[in-house]
Scaffold this active site. Structure first.
Site, short mmCIF file in Angstrom:
data_model
loop_
_atom_site.label_atom_id
_atom_site.label_comp_id
_atom_site.label_asym_id
_atom_site.label_seq_id
_atom_site.Cartn_x
_atom_site.Cartn_y
_atom_site.Cartn_z
N CYS A 1 47.96 34.78 53.37
CA CYS A 1 46.97 34.46 54.47
C CYS A 1 48.11 34.69 55.71
O CYS A 1 47.61 34.77 56.78
CB CYS A 1 46.27 33.31 54.19
SG CYS A 1 45.17 33.27 53.00
N ASN B 1 37.45 32.92 55.15
CA ASN B 1 38.87 33.34 55.22
C ASN B 1 39.30 34.64 54.59
O ASN B 1 38.94 34.97 53.39
CB ASN B 1 39.62 32.22 53.99
CG ASN B 1 41.05 32.55 54.21
OD1 ASN B 1 41.57 33.48 54.54
ND2 ASN B 1 41.83 31.42 53.58
N HIS C 1 45.00 31.45 61.78
CA HIS C 1 44.29 32.01 60.48
C HIS C 1 43.15 31.13 60.53
O HIS C 1 43.03 29.79 60.25
CB HIS C 1 45.16 31.59 59.57
CG HIS C 1 44.77 31.85 58.13
ND1 HIS C 1 44.16 33.18 57.74
CD2 HIS C 1 44.73 31.06 57.25
CE1 HIS C 1 43.74 32.97 56.72
NE2 HIS C 1 44.10 31.98 55.90
N1 COA Z 1 30.12 22.58 46.69
C1 COA Z 1 29.78 21.20 46.49
N2 COA Z 1 30.74 20.26 46.10
C2 COA Z 1 32.03 20.79 46.11
C3 COA Z 1 32.63 22.05 46.31
C4 COA Z 1 31.25 22.88 46.74
N3 COA Z 1 31.61 24.14 46.91
N4 COA Z 1 33.57 22.28 45.98
C5 COA Z 1 34.23 20.96 45.91
N5 COA Z 1 33.36 20.08 45.95
C6 COA Z 1 33.06 18.81 45.49
C7 COA Z 1 34.53 18.36 44.51
O1 COA Z 1 34.23 18.66 43.17
C8 COA Z 1 34.61 16.96 44.75
O2 COA Z 1 33.60 16.20 43.96
P1 COA Z 1 33.99 14.94 42.85
O3 COA Z 1 34.41 14.04 44.26
O4 COA Z 1 32.82 14.60 42.50
O5 COA Z 1 35.18 14.93 42.38
C9 COA Z 1 34.17 16.60 46.18
O6 COA Z 1 33.42 17.85 46.49
C10 COA Z 1 35.50 16.54 47.11
O7 COA Z 1 36.17 17.64 46.67
P2 COA Z 1 37.58 17.95 47.58
O8 COA Z 1 38.19 18.96 47.21
O9 COA Z 1 38.38 16.58 48.00
O10 COA Z 1 36.82 18.45 48.83
P3 COA Z 1 37.59 18.93 50.22
O11 COA Z 1 37.02 18.14 51.28
O12 COA Z 1 39.11 18.78 50.13
O13 COA Z 1 37.26 20.49 50.42
C11 COA Z 1 38.14 22.39 50.44
C12 COA Z 1 37.67 21.47 49.54
C13 COA Z 1 38.54 23.60 49.29
C14 COA Z 1 37.22 23.12 51.34
C15 COA Z 1 39.22 21.95 51.35
O14 COA Z 1 40.36 21.05 50.58
C16 COA Z 1 40.04 23.00 51.83
O15 COA Z 1 39.54 23.88 52.51
N6 COA Z 1 41.55 23.28 51.53
C17 COA Z 1 42.20 24.34 52.04
C18 COA Z 1 41.98 25.69 51.34
C19 COA Z 1 42.51 26.76 51.89
O16 COA Z 1 42.36 26.67 53.36
N7 COA Z 1 42.84 27.73 51.06
C20 COA Z 1 43.40 28.90 51.50
C21 COA Z 1 44.60 28.70 52.37
S1 COA Z 1 45.12 30.30 53.02
#
Ligand code: COA
Length: 353
Positions: A134, A310, A280
């Site tokens: 990315c 993304n 980004h």
């Molecule tokens: N829908 C519903 N619930 C979801 C979910 C979805 N699509 N994805 C995750 N969850 C749930 C998880 O299972 C977790 O449940 P639990 O508490 O029962 O275990 C809860 O939501 C929280 O998960 P968490 O991973 O803490 O969520 P978050 O707030 O960190 O959001 C992302 C997850 C992936 C959106 C976030 O971490 C993110 O954007 N990270 C950066 C990723 C990125 O940018 N990658 C590319 C870089 S170039």
């Protein structure tokens, strides 16, 4: 310390490079392509246990575009490239270098850049890919602008394109909601011009970094020399993206800010001199945090994440092109770019249009 065999007295006069050093890489044209097929959050509700509300609130994404079967990264990159050439008023045969940022080339070899070159009718000229996921566009822009600064090349096409939706596990709700496909392009020209206020234009500075200890936070394990494609790698779902979202989230905020400051410092500027931030598009919450830490007003943060998700290396050039064509980014505006991706790699750039 002197170079072997030379002394100050015998050293030849400064090469023309010193004069060429005045040249900067200016963006002469931008272009983008988004495949027409839209997948909304509601569509995802039918695939995995998620909701439109959760995705919108946690990421800011409402829909993304998917490249259909048969549409490749180079197909999209070529369309974006032709649009950028058109805006620049140049022909493909005017290009003397092509750099494509991608981690999803059409095939392991040759490069997507070779395919783009052929599809747009450019060349012969060097054409190669850069893989920084990315962050790829900032890495490619940096490499391209070095060629221009040293006077080696004068008209360079930089494409950022990815089709990551072809590498998503559509049963994994933590990753399949985030990514979309697309391509963006810029045509860089060697330029010594200044703007109306006598300020230099073009790529004013860049900053790059990689921390390979963070590889496990975001990667595709299969398909390379570690796990060449086989029935077992397919069975093991090794060709799909694996990600530790929280870890990436944390590093993204920290390093998008640090890369921005490094690029600003190198340009001798502060955020006060920036008209637009074109970062980004990974997660709206990351962008909001970056804006707060940089002290950037929300209306200066460009964003299209709600519509495209993304798009990896394509993210910055698509947003740049949309903002230029919408008349938001104008001639002479100063744009701060920053990106982070698998590696983990990150970078920043300050560009005056
Ligand atoms: N829908 C519903 N619930 C979801 C979910 C979805 N699509 N994805 C995750 N969850 C749930 C998880 O299972 C977790 O449940 P639990 O508490 O029962 O275990 C809860 O939501 C929280 O998960 P968490 O991973 O803490 O969520 P978050 O707030 O960190 O959001 C992302 C997850 C992936 C959106 C976030 O971490 C993110 O954007 N990270 C950066 C990723 C990125 O940018 N990658 C590319 C870089 S170039």
């Amino acid at each position: 310390m002197h170079a072997h065999g030379s002394s100050p007295a015998s050293r030849p006069a400064a090469p023309p490079r010193a004069q060429a050093g005045l040249a900067r890489a200016r963006i002469l044209g931008t272009g983008a392509f988004l495949p027409p097929f839209v997948r909304t959050n509601r569509d995802l509700e039918r695939l995995v246990d998620t909701s439109d509300a959760w995705i919108t609130e946690r990421t800011g994404i409402r829909e993304r575009r998917l490249a259909p079967e048969g549409t490749t990264t180079s197909d999209m990159g070529a369309i974006a490239a032709l649009a950028a050439l058109d805006m620049a008023g140049l022909r493909a045969t005017d290009l003397d270098l092509i750099v494509v940022a991608t981690v999803t080339p059409d095939m392991p070899m040759p490069s997507a850049a070779a395919l783009v070159q052929h599809k747009i009718g450019a060349g012969p000229c060097p054409a190669f890919d850069i893989g920084a996921a990315c962050a790829g566009f900032i890495f490619a822009l940096t490499v391209a602008e070095q060629f221009i600064r040293t006077g080696k090349r004068h008209r360079v096409l930089v494409v950022g394109g990815d089709t990551l939706t072809k590498f998503l596990d559509w049963t994994d709700r933590k990753t399949c909601i985030l990514f979309g496909d697309g391509a963006g392009a810029v045509v860089l020209g060697s330029d010594v011009a200044v703007d109306a206020q006598d300020r230099p234009r073009g790529v004013l500075s860049t900053s790059l970094s990689t921390d390979g200890s963070l590889v496990p936070a975001l990667y595709i394990p299969g398909g390379g020399s570690a796990h060449p494609p086989s029935a077992a790698t397919v069975e093991g779902r090794l060709h799909f993206i694996r990600m530790n979202g929280q870890e990436i989230f944390k590093h993204a905020i920290k390093n998008l800010v640090s890369a921005s400051h490094a690029a600003l410092d190198d340009a001798g500027m502060t955020t006060a001199g920036i008209d637009w931030v074109c970062a980004h598009q990974a997660n709206k919450r990351i962008l909001d945090q970056v804006a707060i830490r940089l002290g950037t007003a929300p209306d200066r943060m460009l964003s299209n994440i709600d519509r495209v998700g993304n798009t990896s290396s394509a993210s910055i050039p698509i947003l740049l092109d949309e903002s230029v064509r919408a008349g938001k980014i104008k001639d002479g505006d100063t744009v701060l770019m920053s990106a982070l991706g698998a590696g983990v790699s990150w970078g920043g750039a300050v560009v005056r249009m």
